[in-house]
Write a protein that holds these residues in place. Structure first.
Motif, PDB file in Angstrom:
ATOM      1  N   GLU A   1       0.860  -1.076  -0.152  1.00 52.63           N
ATOM      2  CA  GLU A   1       0.009   0.023   0.012  1.00 52.63           C
ATOM      3  C   GLU A   1       1.164   1.338  -0.072  1.00 52.63           C
ATOM      4  O   GLU A   1       0.588   2.141  -0.649  1.00 52.63           O
ATOM      5  CB  GLU A   1      -0.947   0.061   1.349  1.00 52.63           C
ATOM      6  N   ASP A   2       1.823   1.219   0.802  1.00 55.08           N
ATOM      7  CA  ASP A   2       2.778   2.502   1.022  1.00 55.08           C
ATOM      8  C   ASP A   2       3.906   2.591  -0.238  1.00 55.08           C
ATOM      9  O   ASP A   2       3.876   3.652  -0.622  1.00 55.08           O
ATOM     10  CB  ASP A   2       3.746   2.507   2.416  1.00 55.08           C
ATOM     11  N   GLY A   3       4.209   1.635  -0.668  1.00 58.77           N
ATOM     12  CA  GLY A   3       4.878   1.526  -1.705  1.00 58.77           C
ATOM     13  C   GLY A   3       4.442   2.011  -3.157  1.00 58.77           C
ATOM     14  O   GLY A   3       4.877   2.477  -3.921  1.00 58.77           O
ATOM     15  N   PHE A   4       3.361   1.385  -3.385  1.00 61.53           N
ATOM     16  CA  PHE A   4       2.560   1.556  -4.573  1.00 61.53           C
ATOM     17  C   PHE A   4       1.365   2.717  -4.747  1.00 61.53           C
ATOM     18  O   PHE A   4       0.782   2.923  -5.762  1.00 61.53           O
ATOM     19  CB  PHE A   4       1.822   0.187  -4.973  1.00 61.53           C
ATOM     20  N   SER A   5       1.388   3.350  -3.379  1.00 57.26           N
ATOM     21  CA  SER A   5       0.328   4.075  -3.402  1.00 57.26           C
ATOM     22  C   SER A   5      -1.219   3.863  -3.689  1.00 57.26           C
ATOM     23  O   SER A   5      -1.927   4.435  -4.459  1.00 57.26           O
ATOM     24  CB  SER A   5       0.605   5.589  -4.033  1.00 57.26           C
ATOM     25  N   VAL A   6      -1.478   2.589  -3.190  1.00 57.79           N
ATOM     26  CA  VAL A   6      -2.976   1.949  -3.313  1.00 57.79           C
ATOM     27  C   VAL A   6      -3.391   1.630  -2.140  1.00 57.79           C
ATOM     28  O   VAL A   6      -2.904   1.503  -1.095  1.00 57.79           O
ATOM     29  CB  VAL A   6      -2.682   0.896  -4.323  1.00 57.79           C
ATOM     30  N   THR A   7      -4.861   1.248  -2.045  1.00 56.19           N
ATOM     31  CA  THR A   7      -5.689   0.669  -1.104  1.00 56.19           C
ATOM     32  C   THR A   7      -5.940  -0.852  -1.324  1.00 56.19           C
ATOM     33  O   THR A   7      -6.416  -0.934  -2.105  1.00 56.19           O
ATOM     34  CB  THR A   7      -6.725   1.386  -0.763  1.00 56.19           C
ATOM     35  N   ILE A   8      -5.673  -1.506  -0.305  1.00 60.98           N
ATOM     36  CA  ILE A   8      -5.900  -3.001  -0.532  1.00 60.98           C
ATOM     37  C   ILE A   8      -6.983  -3.278   0.602  1.00 60.98           C
ATOM     38  O   ILE A   8      -6.677  -3.339   1.447  1.00 60.98           O
ATOM     39  CB  ILE A   8      -4.680  -3.837  -0.585  1.00 60.98           C
ATOM     40  N   ASP A   9      -7.991  -3.867   0.103  1.00 66.96           N
ATOM     41  CA  ASP A   9      -9.333  -4.187   0.701  1.00 66.96           C
ATOM     42  C   ASP A   9      -9.562  -5.681   0.736  1.00 66.96           C
ATOM     43  O   ASP A   9      -9.705  -6.213  -0.279  1.00 66.96           O
ATOM     44  CB  ASP A   9     -10.448  -3.416   0.920  1.00 66.96           C
ATOM     45  N   LEU A  10      -9.688  -6.496   1.758  1.00 69.19           N
ATOM     46  CA  LEU A  10     -10.152  -7.853   1.748  1.00 69.19           C
ATOM     47  C   LEU A  10     -11.759  -8.072   1.812  1.00 69.19           C
ATOM     48  O   LEU A  10     -12.201  -7.529   2.574  1.00 69.19           O
ATOM     49  CB  LEU A  10      -9.538  -8.448   2.787  1.00 69.19           C
ATOM     50  N   ARG A  11     -12.095  -8.402   0.582  1.00 73.03           N
ATOM     51  CA  ARG A  11     -13.772  -8.722   0.679  1.00 73.03           C
ATOM     52  C   ARG A  11     -13.785 -10.180   0.997  1.00 73.03           C
ATOM     53  O   ARG A  11     -13.033 -10.956   1.413  1.00 73.03           O
ATOM     54  CB  ARG A  11     -14.074  -8.291  -0.958  1.00 73.03           C
ATOM     55  N   ALA A  12     -15.311 -10.527   0.880  1.00 71.93           N
ATOM     56  CA  ALA A  12     -15.579 -11.915   1.399  1.00 71.93           C
ATOM     57  C   ALA A  12     -14.673 -13.068   0.550  1.00 71.93           C
ATOM     58  O   ALA A  12     -14.389 -14.123   1.277  1.00 71.93           O
ATOM     59  CB  ALA A  12     -17.279 -12.470   1.186  1.00 71.93           C
ATOM     60  N   ASP A  13     -14.790 -12.811  -0.885  1.00 72.90           N
ATOM     61  CA  ASP A  13     -14.143 -13.856  -1.580  1.00 72.90           C
ATOM     62  C   ASP A  13     -12.941 -13.236  -2.795  1.00 72.90           C
ATOM     63  O   ASP A  13     -12.598 -13.894  -3.759  1.00 72.90           O
ATOM     64  CB  ASP A  13     -15.105 -14.598  -2.425  1.00 72.90           C
ATOM     65  N   SER A  14     -12.560 -12.147  -2.403  1.00 67.58           N
ATOM     66  CA  SER A  14     -11.726 -11.310  -3.441  1.00 67.58           C
ATOM     67  C   SER A  14     -10.705 -10.358  -2.697  1.00 67.58           C
ATOM     68  O   SER A  14     -11.222  -9.857  -1.369  1.00 67.58           O
ATOM     69  CB  SER A  14     -12.511 -10.742  -4.708  1.00 67.58           C
ATOM     70  N   VAL A  15      -9.866  -9.685  -3.318  1.00 66.04           N
ATOM     71  CA  VAL A  15      -9.179  -8.666  -2.756  1.00 66.04           C
ATOM     72  C   VAL A  15      -9.172  -7.286  -3.784  1.00 66.04           C
ATOM     73  O   VAL A  15      -9.178  -7.546  -5.000  1.00 66.04           O
ATOM     74  CB  VAL A  15      -7.511  -8.970  -2.769  1.00 66.04           C
ATOM     75  N   GLU A  16      -9.874  -6.282  -2.926  1.00 61.11           N
ATOM     76  CA  GLU A  16      -9.917  -4.960  -3.673  1.00 61.11           C
ATOM     77  C   GLU A  16      -8.766  -4.200  -3.850  1.00 61.11           C
ATOM     78  O   GLU A  16      -8.376  -3.741  -2.924  1.00 61.11           O
ATOM     79  CB  GLU A  16     -11.187  -4.250  -3.639  1.00 61.11           C
ATOM     80  N   ILE A  17      -8.140  -3.864  -5.211  1.00 60.38           N
ATOM     81  CA  ILE A  17      -7.081  -2.637  -5.027  1.00 60.38           C
ATOM     82  C   ILE A  17      -7.679  -1.426  -5.662  1.00 60.38           C
ATOM     83  O   ILE A  17      -8.094  -1.378  -6.738  1.00 60.38           O
ATOM     84  CB  ILE A  17      -5.904  -3.253  -6.194  1.00 60.38           C
ATOM     85  N   ASP A  18      -7.231  -0.305  -5.099  1.00 56.29           N
ATOM     86  CA  ASP A  18      -7.874   0.863  -5.505  1.00 56.29           C
ATOM     87  C   ASP A  18      -6.467   1.706  -5.496  1.00 56.29           C
ATOM     88  O   ASP A  18      -5.935   1.884  -4.796  1.00 56.29           O
ATOM     89  CB  ASP A  18      -8.887   1.519  -4.507  1.00 56.29           C
ATOM     90  N   GLY A  19      -6.536   2.679  -6.710  1.00 58.20           N
ATOM     91  CA  GLY A  19      -5.431   3.502  -6.815  1.00 58.20           C
ATOM     92  C   GLY A  19      -5.332   3.910  -8.230  1.00 58.20           C
ATOM     93  O   GLY A  19      -6.210   3.638  -9.097  1.00 58.20           O
ATOM     94  N   ALA A  20      -4.295   4.420  -8.615  1.00 55.67           N
ATOM     95  CA  ALA A  20      -4.208   5.092 -10.006  1.00 55.67           C
ATOM     96  C   ALA A  20      -3.872   3.936 -10.984  1.00 55.67           C
ATOM     97  O   ALA A  20      -3.525   2.632 -10.314  1.00 55.67           O
ATOM     98  CB  ALA A  20      -3.034   5.985 -10.022  1.00 55.67           C
TER      99      ALA A  20
END
Length: 383
Positions: free
Chosen positions: A53-72
């Motif tokens: 998260e800090d290195g790539f400037s993204v947000t990583i959220d854990l969902r029920a059956d997936s991982v969501e990556i948010d950013g540029a």
């Protein structure tokens, strides 16, 4: 799945949210399916996710059956590539040693051209037995690549940066893969500030205490029986640098450790020992020179003399590359800061003395001018 550190306001599971600036249209989201053993990628208390998260400037959220990556878009693509590479490595039964995954992720953040799959496969090619030579920092990676590509490599930096350990590991890899026929490990027999006096025993027993760190590295990487067998057959030779004089070393992997304690003559002698099919690695820490004050380190001279010679590589380490206890990294930084402060204080003192000397000279010159050229009194003519 590994245990995750709870925090406030992050997705449906209560993980932290990051505040982002900029326009919404410059951002994107990507969902990645959860795969078995993905908890290894997350790391203890999600330390690897926080690092991404800090290195790539993204947000990583854990969902029920997936991982969501948010950013540029570009940052999301790099983070997605990490997950894809990790899945590929898991499918091919790749095993990460303790701390290796976190080290690889740090290199990925530093080098945009690197990939997790590429780093892991490069380390696998350097493996010997069950051990794998894996860099822990960007400079360590440059060091290993320099050793592979050049016939002579200098590794210069503070204690604990892996200079000797990685060189010995690369030597063992070359020996076991039959790229060389033997390993020569050399070290100056210089006392580190104290006088040891008379040492009993044979010549080899007298110099062994100086060479003990090289033995330690060998026994850490190979089975003791194999090390003893290699030493007995002189397939691995450990000796003071003085024993190198007059020799031509063919098909050998030659390592000179503690090179900062070589004299100019010893360094020139060592770097000219290479024969056909050989590779040499010279390591040293220029802040720990134990030579008499009147002697200049052969390592420092080699940097000046050989810096532009084709086929020779110089790799420099700093405190960020220290892979010993984390306290060692802070100790090295403290000594560097202290050395800088002392140098600045000495420079300031010299400037003050120079200014005072210049002022004294100016006053003296002014007085001398008046004394050497007195003003002549006006002559009046009496009529």
């Amino acid at each position: 799945m590994c245990a995750r550190e709870p925090s406030i306001g992050r997705g449906s599971l209560g993980f932290r949210k990051r505040a982002w600036g900029g326009s919404a249209k410059a951002r994107m989201k990507k969902n990645i399916d959860i795969t078995p053993a993905i908890g290894t990628l997350f790391g203890t208390r999600d330390e690897n996710l926080h690092l991404l998260e800090d290195g790539f400037s993204v947000t990583i959220d854990l969902r029920a059956d997936s991982v969501e990556i948010d950013g540029a878009p570009r940052d999301v693509a790099r983070a997605e590539q990490v997950f894809a590479d990790f899945q590929h490595l898991q499918q091919n039964a790749f095993q990460f040693a303790n701390g290796d995954l976190n080290s690889m992720l740090r290199i990925l953040i530093t080098d945009p051209a690197a990939t997790l799959r590429g780093l892991a496969e490069a380390g696998k090619q350097r493996s010997f037995g069950k051990r794998m030579v894996q860099p822990k920092s960007m400079n360590q990676r440059r060091y290993l690549e320099a050793i592979e590509k050049h016939d002579m490599t200098f590794g210069i930096g503070p204690a604990g940066t892996g200079k000797t350990y990685l060189a010995v590991a690369m030597a063992i890899t070359a020996l076991l893969s039959k790229r060389v026929n033997r390993i020569i490990l050399a070290r100056p027999a210089v006392e580190a500030g104290e006088r040891l006096g008379f040492l009993p025993g044979t010549l080899q027993e007298k110099v062994d205490p100086y060479l003990r760190p090289l033995y330690d590295a060998l026994y850490d990487m190979l089975e003791p029986e194999k090390v003893d067998r290699f030493l007995e057959k002189n397939i691995i030779e450990i000796a003071p640098i003085a024993f190198m004089r007059g020799r031509t070393l063919n098909d050998s992997f030659i390592i000179l450790d503690e090179a900062q304690n070589t004299t100019s003559e010893q360094m020139k002698m060592f770097v000219t020992r290479m024969g056909f099919g050989s590779k040499a690695v010279i390591t040293g820490d220029v802040t720990q020179i134990d030579l008499p004050s009147a002697r200049r380190s052969g390592l420092l001279e080699a940097v000046d003399v050989l810096g532009d010679v084709n086929g020779i590589s110089f790799v420099y380490f700093d405190e960020s590359d220290v892979v010993r206890h984390q306290l060692v990294q802070r100790i090295v930084r403290a000594y560097d800061d202290f050395k800088t402060r002392v140098a600045e204080a000495q420079l300031s003192l010299l400037d003050t003395r120079a200014a005072a000397a210049n002022g004294k000279n100016e006053n003296g010159n002014a007085k001398g001018t008046r004394g050497d050229n007195p003003v002549e009194p006006a002559l009046t003519q009496k009529g």
